[in-house]
Design an enzyme around this catalytic site. Sequence first.
Site, short mmCIF file in Angstrom:
data_model
loop_
_atom_site.label_atom_id
_atom_site.label_comp_id
_atom_site.label_asym_id
_atom_site.label_seq_id
_atom_site.Cartn_x
_atom_site.Cartn_y
_atom_site.Cartn_z
CG ASP A 22 -2.08 -0.83 1.20
OD1 ASP A 22 -2.17 -1.66 0.29
OD2 ASP A 22 -2.95 -0.69 2.08
CG ASP A 23 0.20 3.68 2.19
OD1 ASP A 23 -0.98 3.48 1.86
OD2 ASP A 23 0.59 3.65 3.37
CG HIS A 74 -4.50 2.41 -0.80
ND1 HIS A 74 -5.43 1.84 0.05
CD2 HIS A 74 -3.51 2.88 0.01
CE1 HIS A 74 -5.02 1.96 1.31
NE2 HIS A 74 -3.87 2.60 1.32
CG HIS A 78 -3.74 7.01 2.30
ND1 HIS A 78 -3.84 7.09 3.68
CD2 HIS A 78 -3.40 5.73 2.04
CE1 HIS A 78 -3.57 5.92 4.22
NE2 HIS A 78 -3.30 5.07 3.24
CE1 TYR A 115 -4.39 6.62 7.64
CE2 TYR A 115 -6.28 7.56 6.50
CZ TYR A 115 -4.96 7.64 6.91
OH TYR A 115 -4.20 8.75 6.58
CG HIS A 165 1.87 -0.20 4.68
ND1 HIS A 165 1.61 -1.23 5.57
CD2 HIS A 165 0.72 0.51 4.56
CE1 HIS A 165 0.34 -1.14 5.96
NE2 HIS A 165 -0.22 -0.10 5.36
#
Length: 212
Positions: A22-23, A74, A78, A115, A165
Amino acid sequence: MNVMNNAQGDTATRKLCALTFDDGPNTTTTVSVLDKLQSLDVVGSFFIVGSNVNGETVKVVRRAIDMGCDIQNHSWTHTDMTLQSKSEILDEVARTSALIKAISGVSPSFFRPPYIGVNDTVFSEIDLSMIAGFDGLDWESSVDAQARAEKILSSVRDGAIILLHDFEKNEATVDALDILVPALRERGFTMVTISEMFREKKVDPAVKGRLW
């Protein structure tokens, strides 16, 4: 989460797990993750944040695609979607999906809420299958590479979706892959993309109102 918990009928005989990140994308940690996956000869699925894609990071996304990795959604910024309106939620997802299709030629099938924040509005407005997975606390800087790998290995089962991540400076997760991937192989796991996971396990991920 474990896809096998919800498999219907016969499932594939291979023990599978999916490494998901992720991210990203970025030109630092995402690149290090790709270097590591390539050296270990495995693939992963990258849940990208649309606003992180620019003239440099798009090259990183294309490299991931060329390596056989999945690119999934995603959100655009965010942001905690449980605090957003319907129109904001739809915009976050639609913009990112359109960007992914423009880069890869394929629309994403999966969405991981930032989250892992969900409510009835998020479930009702987003058409993509929702992914949670289980993590090794790799977003926590105090958890070192060994502890990250050990936490995952303590819970991994056939059909597991592993949440990691690739945000900037998260190099401990890159180091954890050197421990995690060989250990998974020793246990008989094959690491696949999340799309391949659901396809091979013959599980339909399109279930409204749930996180996988």
